[in-house]
Design an enzyme around this catalytic site. Structure first.
Site, PDB file in Angstrom:
ATOM      1  N   ARG A   1       0.823  -1.220   0.000  1.00 29.33           N
ATOM      2  CA  ARG A   1       0.000   0.000   0.000  1.00 29.33           C
ATOM      3  C   ARG A   1       0.854   1.266   0.000  1.00 29.33           C
ATOM      4  NH1 ARG A   1      -5.632  -0.848   1.704  1.00 29.33           N
ATOM      5  NH2 ARG A   1      -6.046  -2.898   0.855  1.00 29.33           N
TER       6      ARG A   1
ATOM      7  N   ARG B   1      -3.354   6.457   0.991  1.00 29.65           N
ATOM      8  CA  ARG B   1      -3.890   7.617   1.715  1.00 29.65           C
ATOM      9  C   ARG B   1      -2.910   8.361   2.600  1.00 29.65           C
ATOM     10  NH1 ARG B   1      -8.797   4.198   3.871  1.00 29.65           N
ATOM     11  NH2 ARG B   1      -7.191   2.627   3.528  1.00 29.65           N
TER      12      ARG B   1
ATOM     13  N   ARG C   1      -6.963  11.402  -5.753  1.00 23.69           N
ATOM     14  CA  ARG C   1      -8.228  10.713  -5.481  1.00 23.69           C
ATOM     15  C   ARG C   1      -9.389  11.714  -5.472  1.00 23.69           C
ATOM     16  NH1 ARG C   1     -11.959   8.833  -1.917  1.00 23.69           N
ATOM     17  NH2 ARG C   1     -12.160   6.582  -1.587  1.00 23.69           N
TER      18      ARG C   1
ATOM     19  N   ASP D   1      -6.721  -2.618  -7.389  1.00 22.54           N
ATOM     20  CA  ASP D   1      -7.238  -3.303  -6.211  1.00 22.54           C
ATOM     21  C   ASP D   1      -7.461  -4.767  -6.541  1.00 22.54           C
ATOM     22  OD1 ASP D   1      -8.197  -2.482  -3.382  1.00 22.54           O
ATOM     23  OD2 ASP D   1      -9.622  -3.973  -4.061  1.00 22.54           O
TER      24      ASP D   1
ATOM     25  N   TYR E   1     -14.764 -11.866  -0.055  1.00 19.77           N
ATOM     26  CA  TYR E   1     -15.444 -10.595  -0.340  1.00 19.77           C
ATOM     27  C   TYR E   1     -16.711 -10.828  -1.160  1.00 19.77           C
ATOM     28  CZ  TYR E   1     -11.500  -7.917   1.456  1.00 19.77           C
ATOM     29  OH  TYR E   1     -10.551  -7.370   2.269  1.00 19.77           O
TER      30      TYR E   1
HETATM   31  O1  1CP Z   1       0.002  -1.408  -2.526  1.00 19.85           O
HETATM   32  C1  1CP Z   1      -0.266  -0.459  -3.294  1.00 19.85           C
HETATM   33  O2  1CP Z   1       0.194   0.668  -3.148  1.00 19.85           O
HETATM   34  C2  1CP Z   1      -1.135  -0.735  -4.515  1.00 19.85           C
HETATM   35  C3  1CP Z   1      -2.523  -0.540  -4.323  1.00 19.85           C
HETATM   36  C4  1CP Z   1      -3.412  -1.542  -3.610  1.00 19.85           C
HETATM   37  C5  1CP Z   1      -3.264  -2.926  -3.366  1.00 19.85           C
HETATM   38  C6  1CP Z   1      -2.069  -3.800  -3.621  1.00 19.85           C
HETATM   39  C7  1CP Z   1      -4.676  -1.172  -3.135  1.00 19.85           C
HETATM   40  C8  1CP Z   1      -5.221   0.198  -3.183  1.00 19.85           C
HETATM   41  N1  1CP Z   1      -5.322  -2.288  -2.683  1.00 19.85           N
HETATM   42  C9  1CP Z   1      -4.478  -3.383  -2.799  1.00 19.85           C
HETATM   43  C10 1CP Z   1      -4.750  -4.785  -2.472  1.00 19.85           C
HETATM   44  C11 1CP Z   1      -5.901  -5.111  -1.613  1.00 19.85           C
HETATM   45  N2  1CP Z   1      -7.159  -4.591  -1.632  1.00 19.85           N
HETATM   46  C12 1CP Z   1      -5.892  -6.138  -0.649  1.00 19.85           C
HETATM   47  C13 1CP Z   1      -4.716  -7.053  -0.398  1.00 19.85           C
HETATM   48  C14 1CP Z   1      -3.670  -6.403   0.425  1.00 19.85           C
HETATM   49  C15 1CP Z   1      -4.059  -6.158   1.848  1.00 19.85           C
HETATM   50  O3  1CP Z   1      -4.321  -7.149   2.560  1.00 19.85           O
HETATM   51  O4  1CP Z   1      -4.082  -4.995   2.251  1.00 19.85           O
HETATM   52  C16 1CP Z   1      -7.158  -6.184  -0.052  1.00 19.85           C
HETATM   53  C17 1CP Z   1      -7.619  -7.108   1.058  1.00 19.85           C
HETATM   54  C18 1CP Z   1      -7.971  -5.219  -0.685  1.00 19.85           C
HETATM   55  C19 1CP Z   1      -9.401  -4.938  -0.453  1.00 19.85           C
HETATM   56  C20 1CP Z   1      -9.597  -3.520  -0.118  1.00 19.85           C
HETATM   57  N3  1CP Z   1      -9.671  -2.518  -1.039  1.00 19.85           N
HETATM   58  C21 1CP Z   1      -9.611  -2.932   1.162  1.00 19.85           C
HETATM   59  C22 1CP Z   1      -9.481  -3.675   2.471  1.00 19.85           C
HETATM   60  C23 1CP Z   1     -10.812  -3.901   3.053  1.00 19.85           C
HETATM   61  C24 1CP Z   1     -10.768  -4.854   4.230  1.00 19.85           C
HETATM   62  O5  1CP Z   1     -11.458  -5.885   4.159  1.00 19.85           O
HETATM   63  O6  1CP Z   1     -10.031  -4.568   5.211  1.00 19.85           O
HETATM   64  C25 1CP Z   1      -9.736  -1.545   0.983  1.00 19.85           C
HETATM   65  C26 1CP Z   1      -9.831  -0.488   2.057  1.00 19.85           C
HETATM   66  C27 1CP Z   1      -9.782  -1.297  -0.411  1.00 19.85           C
HETATM   67  C28 1CP Z   1      -9.783   0.010  -1.090  1.00 19.85           C
HETATM   68  C29 1CP Z   1      -8.410   0.482  -1.372  1.00 19.85           C
HETATM   69  N4  1CP Z   1      -7.527  -0.188  -2.215  1.00 19.85           N
HETATM   70  C30 1CP Z   1      -6.352   0.530  -2.334  1.00 19.85           C
HETATM   71  C31 1CP Z   1      -6.499   1.719  -1.528  1.00 19.85           C
HETATM   72  C32 1CP Z   1      -5.456   2.798  -1.412  1.00 19.85           C
HETATM   73  C33 1CP Z   1      -7.773   1.662  -0.929  1.00 19.85           C
HETATM   74  C34 1CP Z   1      -8.389   2.709  -0.034  1.00 19.85           C
HETATM   75  C35 1CP Z   1      -9.391   3.457  -0.827  1.00 19.85           C
HETATM   76  C36 1CP Z   1      -9.373   4.923  -0.649  1.00 19.85           C
HETATM   77  O7  1CP Z   1      -8.572   5.650  -1.286  1.00 19.85           O
HETATM   78  O8  1CP Z   1     -10.232   5.370   0.115  1.00 19.85           O
END
Ligand code: 1CP
Length: 375
Positions: A37, A41, A50, A87, A164
């Site tokens: 990540r 944010r 964003r 994502d 999910y």
């Molecule tokens: O790593 C990076 O910088 C690349 C971007 C990236 C990646 C690799 C994002 C952006 N998401 C992911 C993978 C991802 N998404 C995972 C696997 C990694 C991990 O365990 O963290 C998972 C479980 C998700 C699902 C997801 N998408 C969540 C988690 C929800 C939960 O169940 O806890 C969330 C919050 C998102 C949205 C998201 N994806 C990425 C960002 C920066 C965000 C936040 C959205 C925003 O800007 O508000």
């Protein structure tokens, strides 16, 4: 000499090849670092892009913006890799579940899948059709990086995607998907089989579009019992790796199961090049167990980044010394960076890893043994 694992790309295509060298356990000058990540944010420039995009999915689906965000952490810090901004939930979205991601709420599906009819109606999306925006973001990011650092492509594991899709969003106790697992395991296998085919095609397409390393996030594998993990997650992870590796000149693959400390050996024999570790696992002990087979990625507790700089450097020093000398370690966090992390602390971390790891790569092994073969 710079190396690249893909034929057809000039050898000098990656100027900073530390990540690829570490994944292949070849000698290198310092330990590479990137952060799960890393585009997100905690960076004010991400929040600004964003805001311009309006919402998260528009950001993902607009290749110009996804590319811009992919490069933001690379412009700011001396990171050794870029990870595609996207994502894991793009695949279920392309399967027609209707994804929305709201600030403070997280991901939600309009049409979760639970019944046999709903699961059987799902198609395997063609990555160059409904997921073309992801491939375009890979192509654009690769071009914009101009070989500065390798680009990591990624996908969720079949099991993690299924959680999910069945829960309809983030699960807490995984009641619905576990209900399916205990009451209709064959139906869950039908879903996982479809997802394994979708994930394999998606990762192969990312590699063709220019991703130089692939990572599979099995964020929720750790909520399973050992035998359920083997049956419902690991088996499909292995299928994905085998599928990706069947292509000509496949890129290195990293597998990460959060909470997978007990299953490192079976993960390490799937054919992947590296295993990601969460912060609960001991690097030294894990290296002794599987370091002759795979590289290890991890595993600083993301909350350590709230500590003052001197404490961050001390944690880096502890982890580097725990892995020990030689190649085969990719420094990372044990899970994603927290959104309220101070970017200046990330700078401290990245610089500390590069500075403090040099003595571990002098090339002179105290015992005279090959680097990475520690018994
Ligand atoms: O790593 C990076 O910088 C690349 C971007 C990236 C990646 C690799 C994002 C952006 N998401 C992911 C993978 C991802 N998404 C995972 C696997 C990694 C991990 O365990 O963290 C998972 C479980 C998700 C699902 C997801 N998408 C969540 C988690 C929800 C939960 O169940 O806890 C969330 C919050 C998102 C949205 C998201 N994806 C990425 C960002 C920066 C965000 C936040 C959205 C925003 O800007 O508000």
């Amino acid at each position: 000499m710079p190396i690249d694992t893909r034929p057809g790309i000039p050898r000098a295509a990656v100027k900073n090849d530390r990540l690829i060298r570490a994944l292949l356990r070849r000698p290198l000058d310092a330990t590479p670092i990137w952060l799960m990540r890393q585009a997100g944010r905690y960076l004010p420039e991400y929040r600004e892009t964003r805001r311009r995009a309006g919402d998260f999915m528009t950001l993902c689906k607009t290749p110009d913006l996804a590319c811009e965000v992919t490069l933001q952490p690379i412009e700011r810090f001396a990171l050794d890799a870029a990870i595609l901004f996207s994502d894991i939930l793009t695949i279920p979205d392309a399967m027609g579940l209707g994804l929305s991601v709201q600030e403070g709420v997280g991901p939600r599906f309009e049409r979760p899948v639970r019944s046999a009819a709903e699961i059987r109606a799902l198609g395997v999306p063609d990555p160059e059709d409904r997921l073309r925006y992801v491939m375009d973001a890979v192509r654009q990011s690769r071009q914009a990086l101009a070989g500065r650092v390798p680009l990591i492509g990624f996908a969720g594991s079949p099991w993690t995607l299924a959680t999910y899709m069945v829960e309809g969003g983030s699960g807490r106790d995984f009641r619905r998907v576990k209900g399916l697992m205990f009451e209709a395991p064959r139906l869950l296998h039908e879903l996982l089989d479809k997802l394994a085919r979708a994930v394999t095609a998606y990762l192969k397409a990312q590699a063709e579009a220019g991703a130089q390393v692939l990572m599979v996030f099995d964020t929720w594998g750790g909520v399973l019992s050992t035998h359920a993990y083997e049956e419902f997650s690991l088996r499909y992870l292995a299928e994905v790796v085998a599928g990706v590796k069947a292509a000509p000149a496949p890129p290195p693959v990293i597998l990460f199961t959060k909470g997978g400390a007990g299953w490192i050996e079976p993960i390490a024999v799937t054919g992947c090049e590296a295993v990601g570790l969460d912060w609960t696992q001991d690097l030294a002990a894990t290296r002794r167990r599987v370091g002759h087979r795979v590289a290890l990625q991890g595993n600083l507790d993301p909350l350590a980044l709230y500590a003052p700089p001197e404490r961050i450097r001390a944690e880096v020093s502890t982890l580097l010394s725990s892995f020990g000398t030689g190649s085969g370690h990719v420094f990372n966090l044990g899970h994603g960076i927290e959104p309220d992390t101070d970017p200046e602390h990330v700078r401290v971390l990245v610089d500390a890893v590069h500075e403090l790891s040099v003595p571990y790569h002098s090339g002179v092994e105290p015992s005279g043994v090959e680097p990475c073969r520690v018994e």
